[in-house]
Design an enzyme around this catalytic site. Structure first.
Site, PDB file in Angstrom:
ATOM      1  N   ASP A  45       0.849   3.662  -1.251  1.00  0.00           N
ATOM      2  CA  ASP A  45       0.119   4.810  -0.712  1.00  0.00           C
ATOM      3  C   ASP A  45       0.250   6.003  -1.650  1.00  0.00           C
ATOM      4  OD1 ASP A  45      -1.167   6.694   0.773  1.00  0.00           O
ATOM      5  OD2 ASP A  45       0.335   6.808   2.377  1.00  0.00           O
ATOM      6  N   ASP A  93       5.148   1.366   2.184  1.00  0.00           N
ATOM      7  CA  ASP A  93       4.146   1.641   3.210  1.00  0.00           C
ATOM      8  C   ASP A  93       3.524   0.358   3.784  1.00  0.00           C
ATOM      9  OD1 ASP A  93       3.171   3.727   4.703  1.00  0.00           O
ATOM     10  OD2 ASP A  93       1.399   4.046   3.444  1.00  0.00           O
ATOM     11  N   ASP A 135      -5.068  10.703   2.756  1.00  0.00           N
ATOM     12  CA  ASP A 135      -3.666  10.260   2.857  1.00  0.00           C
ATOM     13  C   ASP A 135      -3.302   9.851   4.289  1.00  0.00           C
ATOM     14  OD1 ASP A 135      -1.139   9.669   2.045  1.00  0.00           O
ATOM     15  OD2 ASP A 135      -0.455  11.755   1.883  1.00  0.00           O
ATOM     16  N   LYS A 178      -0.932  12.457  -3.206  1.00  0.00           N
ATOM     17  CA  LYS A 178       0.396  12.980  -2.870  1.00  0.00           C
ATOM     18  C   LYS A 178       1.026  13.612  -4.104  1.00  0.00           C
ATOM     19  CE  LYS A 178       1.755   9.437   0.533  1.00  0.00           C
ATOM     20  NZ  LYS A 178       1.982  10.256   1.731  1.00  0.00           N
ATOM     21  N   ARG A 195      -3.832   5.149   9.913  1.00  0.00           N
ATOM     22  CA  ARG A 195      -4.541   5.099  11.198  1.00  0.00           C
ATOM     23  C   ARG A 195      -5.941   4.528  11.025  1.00  0.00           C
ATOM     24  NH1 ARG A 195      -3.535  11.410  12.022  1.00  0.00           N
ATOM     25  NH2 ARG A 195      -1.890  10.886  10.534  1.00  0.00           N
ATOM     26  N   GLU A 218      -4.305   7.433   5.883  1.00  0.00           N
ATOM     27  CA  GLU A 218      -5.049   6.177   5.768  1.00  0.00           C
ATOM     28  C   GLU A 218      -4.565   5.112   6.743  1.00  0.00           C
ATOM     29  OE1 GLU A 218      -2.431   6.870   4.067  1.00  0.00           O
ATOM     30  OE2 GLU A 218      -1.310   4.998   4.245  1.00  0.00           O
ATOM     31  N   LYS A 250       1.053  -2.214   9.695  1.00  0.00           N
ATOM     32  CA  LYS A 250       0.415  -1.476   8.587  1.00  0.00           C
ATOM     33  C   LYS A 250       0.837  -2.072   7.256  1.00  0.00           C
ATOM     34  CE  LYS A 250       0.324   3.122   6.356  1.00  0.00           C
ATOM     35  NZ  LYS A 250       0.663   4.556   6.449  1.00  0.00           N
TER      36      LYS A 250
HETATM   37  N1  BES Z   1       2.562   6.568   4.545  1.00  0.00           N
HETATM   38  C1  BES Z   1       2.477   7.930   4.930  1.00  0.00           C
HETATM   39  C2  BES Z   1       3.569   8.337   5.917  1.00  0.00           C
HETATM   40  C3  BES Z   1       4.979   8.375   5.376  1.00  0.00           C
HETATM   41  C4  BES Z   1       5.464   9.543   4.827  1.00  0.00           C
HETATM   42  C5  BES Z   1       5.805   7.296   5.482  1.00  0.00           C
HETATM   43  C6  BES Z   1       6.769   9.600   4.370  1.00  0.00           C
HETATM   44  C7  BES Z   1       7.099   7.343   5.026  1.00  0.00           C
HETATM   45  C8  BES Z   1       7.589   8.501   4.474  1.00  0.00           C
HETATM   46  C9  BES Z   1       1.131   8.208   5.603  1.00  0.00           C
HETATM   47  O1  BES Z   1       0.076   7.438   5.180  1.00  0.00           O
HETATM   48  C10 BES Z   1       0.798   9.633   5.304  1.00  0.00           C
HETATM   49  O2  BES Z   1       0.678   9.965   4.162  1.00  0.00           O
HETATM   50  N2  BES Z   1       0.691  10.444   6.351  1.00  0.00           N
HETATM   51  C11 BES Z   1       0.416  11.834   6.191  1.00  0.00           C
HETATM   52  C12 BES Z   1      -0.579  12.219   7.247  1.00  0.00           C
HETATM   53  C13 BES Z   1      -1.123  13.611   7.073  1.00  0.00           C
HETATM   54  C14 BES Z   1      -2.006  13.681   5.851  1.00  0.00           C
HETATM   55  C15 BES Z   1      -1.925  13.970   8.321  1.00  0.00           C
HETATM   56  C16 BES Z   1       1.736  12.587   6.412  1.00  0.00           C
HETATM   57  O3  BES Z   1       2.510  12.187   7.257  1.00  0.00           O
HETATM   58  O4  BES Z   1       1.961  13.540   5.680  1.00  0.00           O
HETATM   59 ZN    ZN Z   2       0.580   5.530   4.409  1.00  0.00          ZN
HETATM   60 ZN    ZN Z   3      -0.879   8.252   3.432  1.00  0.00          ZN
END
Ligand code: BES
Ligand code: ZN
Ligand code: ZN
Length: 495
Positions: free
Chosen positions: A265, A283, A342, A272, A346, A344, A260
């Site tokens: 992000d 990220d 967010d 966020k 996947r 993104e 990834k």
């Molecule tokens: N890049 C984030 C995941 C992340 C969060 C990595 C904290 C490192 C530390 C990912 O893209 C994300 O934002 N995921 C969301 C998914 C949700 C919206 C279903 C998450 O984990 O909150």
């Molecule tokens: Zn991310």
């Molecule tokens: Zn994200």
């Protein structure tokens, strides 16, 4: 910088300014050192040194009339599993090395300990010690204008093992790869853009004679990479879908590594909160690791083909960014509803997995992704989340995690969670339904929809890629999670 050299002569014959020692709680071996350092036992006692795990003291001593430093670290009772003890050894050894740095010592000697209790052979231990030395010395100081001149340390590892020189050379390449990944991941997001990732891929390709394909956003759109393009849409920086290939001899098996590469992000339109956005330059850690893994492969030329697929984008809100409720169509024709921009990772990984499988028919596919905050909640910072249906692959990765210190812990990829990603309007939805919980698992299941038949494992490095507390050789910032693991996986791969 640290340079590790193998020394065949006896420990005390080496002319250095630092002498490094490991001592367990029984203070085994102290008598031998006392031959060269009179009254050592009494002096250590005065310093309250008891050989407890991680306890470190430095003493000034004399060798042939010159003053030198003797640095001791405790190993404790060493009653843990072989892999925990090996990990503590890394940290204790790093503690010695970091003292050298603090004392501005430029040459030191360390006797390679008996590898037996660590369940590995001596060359493997030398390799581990060399990797750890590189990791312990990494610092991100690129943007410090008042930084000190880089300090060079020559470390002599004393051993008479026949494979030592080769093992140290291997450790050197892997150690440098961890530093390279950490540097890329630590770079700020205004510098480490998708274009920089492409430049870096180009440099590696040139240096190690790898094949690089850069798919630009227009081409990705034409090809039908709807997931990649949806995330890329919001940014003024062009996304880059990078494919780096190492080709071994004909007939060799193929390993695909997918990383990834979200260089920042923000969450996109599902923005966020500021506190959660901090650190989102990391990220792209999966892609940064993948670049370094390919660079190692390019140098070591193993007898397996390796392809690294790195979708690199910025996830930003703007007039052109994708929206909640959008439906995207991926490279394999499947569709997903965007419930949250967010989620993104996947979306870009879906296209990357399909691309890898369709174009390379790999024997195995492994992705590295800072995918979910839930993984940080579940496993914290010391264990990468491992998801796969393949028990053998899980076992292999877990064992390699033990050996390398790049650890992982398995979470279930189970069909029970599948209704959690069903959509009313598309094939699937990019968030897991709340009442199903297990957000890391539903993310893993989302990815699984884009793997047709290849044995596959998903490594969620959200917790392990950066901000790991309490491990001295990892320190602050990026950790290079996945690099040691995947390099070892590739080098030990048996079809
Ligand atoms: N890049 C984030 C995941 C992340 C969060 C990595 C904290 C490192 C530390 C990912 O893209 C994300 O934002 N995921 C969301 C998914 C949700 C919206 C279903 C998450 O984990 O909150
Ligand atoms: Zn991310
Ligand atoms: Zn994200």
């Amino acid at each position: 910088m640290i340079s590790v050299q193998i020394a065949k002569q006896s420990f005390w014959d080496i002319d250095a300014s630092g002498y490094l020692f490991l001592l367990d709680e029984k203070l085994d071996g102290l008598a031998q050192i006392e031959e060269h350092y009179p009254n050592l036992a009494a002096i250590l006692e005065k310093n309250r040194f008891k050989g407890k795990k991680g306890q470190c003291v430095e003493l000034t001593g004399e060798r042939d009339g010159t003053l030198v430093q003797f640095i001791f670290v405790g190993l404790g009772t060493q009653e843990g599993t072989w892999y925990d003890e090996l990990e503590y050894l890394r940290r204790n050894y790093a503690c010695l090395l970091q003292r050298l740095k603090k004392l501005k010592i430029t040459s030191a000697v360390f006797a390679v300990p008996d590898a037996g209790i660590y369940n590995i052979d001596t060359p493997e231990l030398i390799k581990q010690l060399t990797i750890t030395a590189h990791m312990a010395f990494y610092e991100f100081v690129t943007f410090k204008t008042d930084r000190d001149e880089p300090q060079n340390i020559e470390l002599h590892l004393v051993t008479d093992d026949a494979g030592a020189t080769q093992a140290a050379a291997l450790g050197d390449i892997i150690g440098r790869a961890t530093t390279h990944t950490r540097h890329l991941a630590d770079l700020p997001p205004n510098v480490a853009t998708p274009s920089l990732m492409a430049q870096e891929a180009e440099r590696i390709a040139k240096e190690h004679k790898l094949k690089l394909t850069v798919i630009e956003r227009e081409e990705a759109l034409e090809m039908g990479m709807g997931g990649f393009c949806a995330v890329d849409a919001g940014s003024d920086q062009d996304g880059k879908f990078l494919v780096l290939e190492y080709n071994a001899a004909k007939g060799a098996p193929t390993i695909a590594v997918v990383g990834k590469g979200v260089t920042f992000d923000s969450g996109g339109l599902s923005l966020k909160p500021a506190a959660n956005m901090k650190g989102m330059k990391y990220d792209m850690s999966g892609a940064a690791a993948t670049l370094s893994i390919l660079s190692v492969v390019g140098q070591l030329k193993p007898n397996v083909n390796v392809v690294g697929v790195m979708p690199c984008v910025e996830n930003l809100p703007s007039g052109s960014s994708s929206k909640q409720d959008e439906i995207v169509t991926f490279l394999n024709g499947k569709t997903a509803e965007i419930d949250n921009t967010d989620a993104e990772g996947r979306l870009i990984l879906a296209d990357a997995l399909v691309y890898a499988e369709q174009n390379y028919s790999p024997d195995v596919m492994i992705d590295l992704a800072t995918l979910t905050g839930a993984c940080v909640v579940a496993l914290g910072h010391y264990f990468t989340g491992l998801m796969t249906r393949d028990d053998k692959l899980a076992e292999t990765l877990t064992q390699i995690g033990h050996k390398t210190g790049d650890r992982n812990w398995r979470l279930p990829l189970h069909d029970d969670f599948m209704p959690g990603i069903k959509s009313d309007v598309a094939d699937i939805v990019n968030t897991g339904k709340r009442n199903y919980g297990g957000q890391s698992i539903t993310a893993g299941l989302f990815l699984e929809q884009f793997v047709e038949k290849t044995p596959w494992a998903h490594l969620d490095i959200a917790g392990t890629a950066d901000g790991v507390p309490g491990i001295n050789y990892v320190g602050k910032g990026a950790s290079a999670a996945g690099v040691r693991l995947m390099v070892e996986y590739i080098l030990s791969y048996k079809a």
